[in-house]
Design a protein around this motif. Structure first.
Motif, PDB file in Angstrom:
ATOM      1  N   PHE A  13       0.840  -1.187   0.000  1.00  0.00           N
ATOM      2  CA  PHE A  13       0.000   0.000   0.000  1.00  0.00           C
ATOM      3  C   PHE A  13       0.877   1.238   0.000  1.00  0.00           C
ATOM      4  N   ALA A  14       0.601   2.163  -0.926  1.00  0.00           N
ATOM      5  CA  ALA A  14       1.352   3.413  -1.016  1.00  0.00           C
ATOM      6  C   ALA A  14       0.400   4.579  -0.845  1.00  0.00           C
ATOM      7  N   GLY A  15       0.553   5.344   0.228  1.00  0.00           N
ATOM      8  CA  GLY A  15      -0.319   6.478   0.478  1.00  0.00           C
ATOM      9  C   GLY A  15       0.207   7.289   1.646  1.00  0.00           C
ATOM     10  N   THR A  16      -0.341   8.491   1.819  1.00  0.00           N
ATOM     11  CA  THR A  16       0.181   9.368   2.864  1.00  0.00           C
ATOM     12  C   THR A  16      -0.901  10.002   3.739  1.00  0.00           C
ATOM     13  N   PRO A  17      -1.869  10.778   3.204  1.00  0.00           N
ATOM     14  CA  PRO A  17      -2.791  11.514   4.077  1.00  0.00           C
ATOM     15  C   PRO A  17      -3.971  10.678   4.540  1.00  0.00           C
ATOM     16  N   GLU A  18      -4.916  11.342   5.216  1.00  0.00           N
ATOM     17  CA  GLU A  18      -6.096  10.692   5.763  1.00  0.00           C
ATOM     18  C   GLU A  18      -6.913   9.990   4.676  1.00  0.00           C
ATOM     19  N   PHE A  19      -7.009  10.601   3.503  1.00  0.00           N
ATOM     20  CA  PHE A  19      -7.721   9.987   2.382  1.00  0.00           C
ATOM     21  C   PHE A  19      -7.213   8.566   2.150  1.00  0.00           C
ATOM     22  N   ALA A  20      -5.900   8.392   2.194  1.00  0.00           N
ATOM     23  CA  ALA A  20      -5.299   7.082   1.963  1.00  0.00           C
ATOM     24  C   ALA A  20      -5.460   6.160   3.170  1.00  0.00           C
ATOM     25  N   ARG A  21      -5.388   6.730   4.373  1.00  0.00           N
ATOM     26  CA  ARG A  21      -5.515   5.896   5.569  1.00  0.00           C
ATOM     27  C   ARG A  21      -6.844   5.165   5.600  1.00  0.00           C
ATOM     28  N   VAL A  22      -7.908   5.839   5.182  1.00  0.00           N
ATOM     29  CA  VAL A  22      -9.233   5.213   5.162  1.00  0.00           C
ATOM     30  C   VAL A  22      -9.203   3.960   4.282  1.00  0.00           C
ATOM     31  N   SER A  54       2.758  10.576   8.910  1.00  0.00           N
ATOM     32  CA  SER A  54       1.533  10.684   8.125  1.00  0.00           C
ATOM     33  C   SER A  54       0.443   9.813   8.729  1.00  0.00           C
ATOM     34  N   SER A  55      -0.796  10.074   8.323  1.00  0.00           N
ATOM     35  CA  SER A  55      -1.920   9.265   8.798  1.00  0.00           C
ATOM     36  C   SER A  55      -1.734   7.793   8.448  1.00  0.00           C
ATOM     37  N   VAL A  56      -1.217   7.546   7.255  1.00  0.00           N
ATOM     38  CA  VAL A  56      -0.989   6.162   6.813  1.00  0.00           C
ATOM     39  C   VAL A  56       0.087   5.502   7.668  1.00  0.00           C
ATOM     40  N   LYS A  57       1.178   6.207   7.920  1.00  0.00           N
ATOM     41  CA  LYS A  57       2.243   5.620   8.743  1.00  0.00           C
ATOM     42  C   LYS A  57       1.736   5.322  10.140  1.00  0.00           C
ATOM     43  N   GLN A  58       0.956   6.231  10.707  1.00  0.00           N
ATOM     44  CA  GLN A  58       0.434   6.015  12.062  1.00  0.00           C
ATOM     45  C   GLN A  58      -0.400   4.738  12.130  1.00  0.00           C
ATOM     46  N   TYR A  59      -1.249   4.529  11.112  1.00  0.00           N
ATOM     47  CA  TYR A  59      -2.054   3.305  11.095  1.00  0.00           C
ATOM     48  C   TYR A  59      -1.155   2.074  10.958  1.00  0.00           C
ATOM     49  N   ALA A  60      -0.162   2.168  10.080  1.00  0.00           N
ATOM     50  CA  ALA A  60       0.738   1.037   9.865  1.00  0.00           C
ATOM     51  C   ALA A  60       1.502   0.687  11.142  1.00  0.00           C
ATOM     52  N   LEU A  61       1.961   1.688  11.867  1.00  0.00           N
ATOM     53  CA  LEU A  61       2.673   1.448  13.120  1.00  0.00           C
ATOM     54  C   LEU A  61       1.771   0.777  14.144  1.00  0.00           C
ATOM     55  N   GLN A  62       0.519   1.224  14.215  1.00  0.00           N
ATOM     56  CA  GLN A  62      -0.426   0.667  15.184  1.00  0.00           C
ATOM     57  C   GLN A  62      -0.694  -0.812  14.929  1.00  0.00           C
ATOM     58  N   HIS A  63      -0.519  -1.242  13.681  1.00  0.00           N
ATOM     59  CA  HIS A  63      -0.859  -2.622  13.335  1.00  0.00           C
ATOM     60  C   HIS A  63       0.363  -3.436  12.903  1.00  0.00           C
ATOM     61  N   GLY A  64       1.542  -2.948  13.232  1.00  0.00           N
ATOM     62  CA  GLY A  64       2.769  -3.719  13.008  1.00  0.00           C
ATOM     63  C   GLY A  64       3.093  -4.000  11.554  1.00  0.00           C
ATOM     64  N   MET A  65       2.730  -3.093  10.674  1.00  0.00           N
ATOM     65  CA  MET A  65       3.001  -3.292   9.245  1.00  0.00           C
ATOM     66  C   MET A  65       4.387  -2.758   8.874  1.00  0.00           C
ATOM     67  N   PRO A  66       5.110  -3.454   8.005  1.00  0.00           N
ATOM     68  CA  PRO A  66       6.415  -2.958   7.554  1.00  0.00           C
ATOM     69  C   PRO A  66       6.253  -1.638   6.809  1.00  0.00           C
ATOM     70  N   ILE A  67       7.146  -0.686   7.066  1.00  0.00           N
ATOM     71  CA  ILE A  67       7.026   0.654   6.490  1.00  0.00           C
ATOM     72  C   ILE A  67       8.322   1.050   5.800  1.00  0.00           C
ATOM     73  N   ALA A  68       8.184   1.706   4.667  1.00  0.00           N
ATOM     74  CA  ALA A  68       9.319   2.345   3.979  1.00  0.00           C
ATOM     75  C   ALA A  68       8.913   3.773   3.653  1.00  0.00           C
ATOM     76  N   GLN A  69       9.836   4.725   3.842  1.00  0.00           N
ATOM     77  CA  GLN A  69       9.547   6.138   3.596  1.00  0.00           C
ATOM     78  C   GLN A  69      10.631   6.776   2.714  1.00  0.00           C
ATOM     79  N   PRO A  70      10.765   6.300   1.488  1.00  0.00           N
ATOM     80  CA  PRO A  70      11.784   6.887   0.617  1.00  0.00           C
ATOM     81  C   PRO A  70      11.464   8.337   0.279  1.00  0.00           C
ATOM     82  N   GLN A  71      12.493   9.157   0.179  1.00  0.00           N
ATOM     83  CA  GLN A  71      12.299  10.548  -0.229  1.00  0.00           C
ATOM     84  C   GLN A  71      12.099  10.656  -1.736  1.00  0.00           C
TER      85      GLN A  71
END
Length: 345
Positions: A13-22, A54-71
């Motif tokens: 999943f690739a997304g950043t703001p609240e729109f994507a978190r939903v 970001s909203s998406v990262k916060q959700y991912a952290l809460q549920h133990g999902m692997p995260i990458a944040q390339p610039q």
């Protein structure tokens, strides 16, 4: 129809703001296996300008999902090392599909290609699916919700699109219409579109499991580009018609917020509606003041200002605003702002 819980898909999943978190939450709850989350790097926010996920990262952290944040994702670009690390993560995830929603980075060709190669077990991938907040090809680009309101569209919607190298030019997989209410702002419509997009992408993934997802080429006519919203667009042009002014007030709520200058002070206008016709008063002239609102002359009629805000103050109904800011009939709003290019109808 088989659900994602019955036959879990491996999803990047690739997304950043609240729109994507939903959308991420809905896909996760539906039973998909989220094997990697891509989101924009943490940005300074708030009064202290502290780094905020970001909203998406916060959700991912809460549920133990692997995260990458390339610039960046270009292997030959400024952030080539980030891109190379992201490529390794994407390949290692060995996902069935990548779902993209308001990510904020352009996906280079190598990402699109990687998601179309065969998986390690020889099965086909579904490519990169984008949740786009408009009825393509009506509004391609960065700000389809804002521009739909600004242009006076009666409907908007969501398109689930197969991503290609173009700007929102890929084949359409699913599409659903959503009416735009007369009082919708970008804030209210955003939430409706986000909910619709989240539901529709789950439907698309379920149809893909069944082999029932069909692609349709976009029409070549009726294409408009929803250019990114710029702060300079916030200034109200009193020389325009009242309906257009009120649409922009709605379109620019919450960002950047429509604004007008009176007595040298910049005032945010958060809510307005067309008022009665004017009697040939110069545009920008205050025609009436009271608890019902502040009436200002536009090109063809008046605009009734209903909710306003002074710099550093709170949003207030007109009646409360007037208790702290003296507005008199005959005063003149600044009309020196040049008329910007019109949005396509």
């Amino acid at each position: 129809m088989k659900s994602l819980a019955e036959k879990p898909l491996k999803v990047i999943f690739a997304g950043t703001p609240e729109f994507a978190r939903v959308a991420l939450e809905r896909i996760h709850v539906a039973g998909a296996q989220i094997v990697l989350v891509l989101s924009q790097p943490d940005r300074p926010a708030g009064r202290g300008m502290k780094l905020q996920a970001s909203s998406v990262k916060q959700y991912a952290l809460q549920h133990g999902m692997p995260i990458a944040q390339p610039q960046g994702l270009r292997l030959d670009g400024k952030y080539a090392a980030d891109a190379a690390a992201a490529r390794d993560a994407i390949l290692q995830a060995d996902a069935d599909v990548m779902v993209v929603a308001a990510y904020g980075l352009i996906l280079p060709q190598w990402v699109l290609d990687a998601m179309l190669t065969l998986r390690a077990d020889g099965s086909k991938r579904l490519g990169c699916l984008n949740i786009h907040g408009s009825l393509l090809p009506r509004w391609r680009g960065a700000a389809p919700i804002h521009r739909a309101i600004e242009a006076g569209d009666a409907h908007t919607g969501v398109t689930i699109m197969q991503m290609d190298a173009g700007l929102d030019t890929g084949d359409m997989l699913l599409q659903q219409t959503l009416p735009i209410a007369e009082d919708d702002t970008t804030a209210t419509l955003h939430d409706k579109v986000a909910e619709l997009g989240a539901n529709l992408v789950v439907q698309a993934l379920e149809r893909a499991i069944q082999g029932e997802l069909r692609a349709e080429k976009q029409a070549q006519d009726g294409v408009n580009y929803a250019h990114k919203i710029e702060k300079h667009e916030a200034a109200i042009r009193w020389s325009e018609d009242a309906v257009s002014i009120c649409r922009r007030v709605r379109a620019f709520n919450p960002f950047p917020g429509a604004s007008a200058v009176l007595n040298g002070e910049s005032i945010k206008i958060w809510r307005a509606e067309p008022g009665p016709a004017t009697a040939d008063a110069p545009v920008g002239t205050v025609l009436g003041v009271g608890d019902a609102g502040i009436f200002v002359a536009a090109r063809d009629a008046s605009v009734r200002l209903l909710e306003l805000q002074r710099p550093g103050g709170k949003r207030l109904p007109a009646a409360d605003f007037l208790r702290g800011f003296d507005v008199q009939v005959g005063m003149q709003f600044d009309v020196s702002v040049a008329t910007r290019d019109a949005v396509a109808p």
